[in-house]
Scaffold this active site. Structure first.
Site, mmCIF file in Angstrom:
data_model
loop_
_atom_site.group_PDB
_atom_site.id
_atom_site.type_symbol
_atom_site.label_atom_id
_atom_site.label_comp_id
_atom_site.label_asym_id
_atom_site.label_seq_id
_atom_site.Cartn_x
_atom_site.Cartn_y
_atom_site.Cartn_z
ATOM 1 C CD GLU A 45 2.560 -3.478 -0.727
ATOM 2 O OE1 GLU A 45 2.595 -2.524 0.053
ATOM 3 O OE2 GLU A 45 2.515 -4.661 -0.386
ATOM 4 C CG ASP A 56 1.691 6.645 4.194
ATOM 5 O OD1 ASP A 56 2.110 5.503 4.478
ATOM 6 O OD2 ASP A 56 1.000 6.893 3.184
#
Ligand SMILES: Cc1ncc(COP(=O)(O)O)c(C=O)c1O
Lengths: 253, 393
Positions: A45, A56
């Protein structure tokens, strides 16, 4: 058939690695990808950095900030990737937030992905409903697989819907958290892993968030077809050179 | 033209809920329940009672005689500065804390810029005995110190946001991450008309008491419910949304929205989103947004922490796009001057956010019989440090 779908047919537990494009240095992207493939990683990814990565934790936030400072943009990334399929065969997925893709133009972005050989996208803040109504046909036109997240709080009904809209794998977020904030899996995680495994979904599942070492990788892949490591790999990159990536990968499996 | 939200959560092309799956259960629960909860008789009763006895509503609609004389027009000030805690923000936090209780939540999080929303949230958490965590940019913690102290006295935990520009946008990111990490027991009290649907609409409805009162108060004083203009400053747009709400579909009422131009719209140090922004996604909604060509959100600038936000609520993006509202951009200097002028003409020290709305009278001429209602969104106590430094008091 798409490379992701092919890979998922293999009878093995898949190791997928996330890294932020443009980190630690702007031009590391290709080297990191090649090195990961060389060391047996199954899928990659590629994180397209965003200024405000809501889902995140601190590690990926910091790598994104650095990557943006280094000059990473969608345009730069596509340029870096333009010959990637001459040397790399494993599935490549771009993971990024929706706004940079929207500004590039969703269709133009998808087209470019197909040109350079990207197989799929993960866009955490593009909800499945919006995708289904507005963008599904565009993704399909360019042969891209869109991957959706589920979490321990996602209802069975919604998981069924997500399963019906998916055509690759389902990204199982290991626990209620942003990336990188787990130290190990407990009973609650395991119950959730089992619950999903027992749903017999048509798409295989890959578990991400909080996978950091061989122990968590093994725990996760007991119930799912693979696992994704992100923050732990970014941390590794922040104090090891790229040619030491083999050390990281062999420590996982 | 419809200026309210539609069933899908959009104002024209703006709005929606662009949220990671982790937030879906919470936002969806809220979406399904907010209208029915707000319509429950005991909710309405408790909300109105608290607005009256605790907040001190209705807030006066004050005819500013000397200010009107100076600008040769008729200026009314809607005195949200007289609310408990000193700004309009408490209208929304009272509503949302009652909502949170009915959803069974026990832990409250919030973001804050100027600290007004943080104080208003800490206040209602104290009132209801709920745990309160407020995220605030490190820069704002320094420039709004009195409000940080207030939040602490009220029992809230103030957590500095250390990422990005360390202002409101980053505090909002941190609050959203907290919500992702605590999806079951926590309610996020967003402080402006921003965020994923249903937040902009819910916040707007809680703030709409402002225009509801303006209507009958103006009727008493002017013999008509409708002014010629309603004016408000816009950070995310909650005091503005409340001030406009009951006039949105009254075509004879003109709407003026005042943004912070910072050092000047073209200076690179500005927060004038309607001019500098382009359609994009911030904090879960599609709206006008200050960003780079590549879609990275840029760092806004304003002397006022409450206007220092790179987006505007989706309702305001729609008002801008359709031309329903006229947008004006006011610089730091213009705002500071207007703030001092209000002190000296009317004996009211306004918040610097509010001073932006007051500065339009130097920029634009109104007719002598125009009736203009300005939202006096907050008082200036929290800004004394900035005023002192600026005017070398
Ligand atoms: C007094 C005052 N006015 C206005 C604002 C701007 O917020 P909004 O646009 O949501 O009304 C703030 C925000 O902190 C404020 O404290």
């Amino acid at each position: 058939m798409n490379r992701i779908q092919n890979k998922l047919q293999e009878d093995k537990k898949l190791l997928s690695i996330y890294f932020t494009a443009g980190y630690p240095n702007l031009d590391d992207t290709i080297n990191i990808i090649q090195e990961l493939e060389k060391n047996g990683v199954d899928m990659i990814e590629i994180g397209l950095p965003f200024s405000d990565p809501l889902a995140d934790g601190p590690t990926i936030q910091a790598s994104s900030t650095k990557a943006l400072k280094n000059g990473m943009t969608s345009e730069v990334l596509f340029n870096q990737l333009k010959d990637i399929r001459k040397t790399v065969n494993i599935p490549l997925i771009i993971m990024g937030y929706f706004n940079p893709i929207l500004q590039y133009g969703v269709e133009a972005f998808c087209k470019k992905c197909q040109e350079v050989g990207i197989d799929g996208l993960i866009i955490p803040d593009l909800p499945v409903d919006v995708y289904h109504d507005d963008y599904k046909s565009t993704f399909e036109t360019y042969g891209l697989i869109n991957v959706f997240l589920i979490t321990p709080q996602t209802s069975d009904e919604r998981i069924q819907f997500i399963d019906s809209v998916s055509n690759g794998f389902i990204y199982m977020v290991s626990s209620a958290s942003v990336t990188g904030s787990q130290s190990g899996f407990g009973d609650e995680n395991t119950r959730y892993f089992k619950r999903i495994a027992n749903m017999n979904l048509q798409n295989p599942q890959i578990i991400g968030f909080g996978i950091s070492d061989s122990k968590t990788f093994t725990q996760a892949t007991e119930y799912a077809q693979g696992a994704i490591i992100g923050s732990a790999f970014i941390k590794f990159l922040s104090d090891h050179p790229i040619d030491k990536i083999s050390k990281f990968v062999t420590s996982i499996r | 033209m419809n200026y309210n939200v539609n069933e899908k959560g959009y104002y024209g092309e703006f709005g929606g809920a662009f949220i990671p799956e982790m937030l879906y259960p919470n936002v969806e629960e809220l979406r399904q329940k907010y209208l029915s909860v707000m319509a429950e008789p005991d909710f309405i009763k408790e909300f109105n009672q608290l607005l009256k006895d605790y907040v001190g509503r209705p807030s006066p609609l004050y005819y500013a005689k000397r200010l009107s004389k100076k600008y040769n027009t008729k200026i009314y000030l809607k005195r949200e500065d007289l609310n408990h805690t000193g700004a309009h923000k408490i209208n929304n936090t009272i509503g949302q804390i009652l909502m949170a209780k009915r959803l069974g939540k026990t832990r409250i999080i919030a973001e804050t810029g100027a600290g007004q929303h943080g104080v208003a949230t800490a206040t209602v958490c104290a009132l209801m005995g709920l745990e309160c965590i407020v995220y605030m940019g490190e820069i704002d913690i320094a420039r709004q110190a009195p409000n940080v102290a207030r939040m602490k006295m009220l029992g809230a935990k103030v957590v500095p946001a250390l990422s990005g520009s360390r202002t409101l946008k980053d505090a909002t990111n941190e609050a959203i991450r907290d919500w992702i990490n605590n999806p079951v027991n926590t309610h996020y009290i967003i402080g402006s008309a921003i965020g994923p649907h249903p937040y902009p609409d819910m916040v707007t409805r809680f703030q709409s008491v402002i225009s509801e009162e303006i209507k009958w108060q103006l009727k008493e004083q002017e013999g008509t419910e409708n002014p010629d203009y309603v004016v408000a400053c816009i950070g995310g747009g909650s005091n503005a949304a409340g001030t406009y709400y009951h006039f949105l579909h009254e075509q004879d009422v003109k709407i003026i929205a005042v943004e912070a131009a910072g050092l000047g719209v073209d200076s690179g140090e500005s927060a004038a989103t309607s001019v500098l922004g382009k359609e994009g996604i911030i904090h879960g909604c599609k709206t006008l947004l200050m960003q780079t060509k590549d879609g990275q959100i840029t760092e806004p600038y304003s002397i006022s922490a409450g206007l220092d936000y790179p987006g505007v609520g989706p309702m305001h993006a729609h008002l801008a796009k359709t031309g329903r509202a006229e947008f004006m951009a006011i610089t730091d200097d213009e705002a500071m001057t207007a703030g001092l002028e209000l002190c000296q003409l009317e004996g009211i020290i306004p918040a610097i956010e509010t001073s932006h709305a007051l500065a339009i009278f130097e920029q634009r001429t109104f007719k002598p019989d125009d009736v203009i209602v300005v939202s006096l969104s907050g008082r200036g106590d929290k800004d004394l440090d900035t005023y002192i430094k600026y005017f070398k008091l």
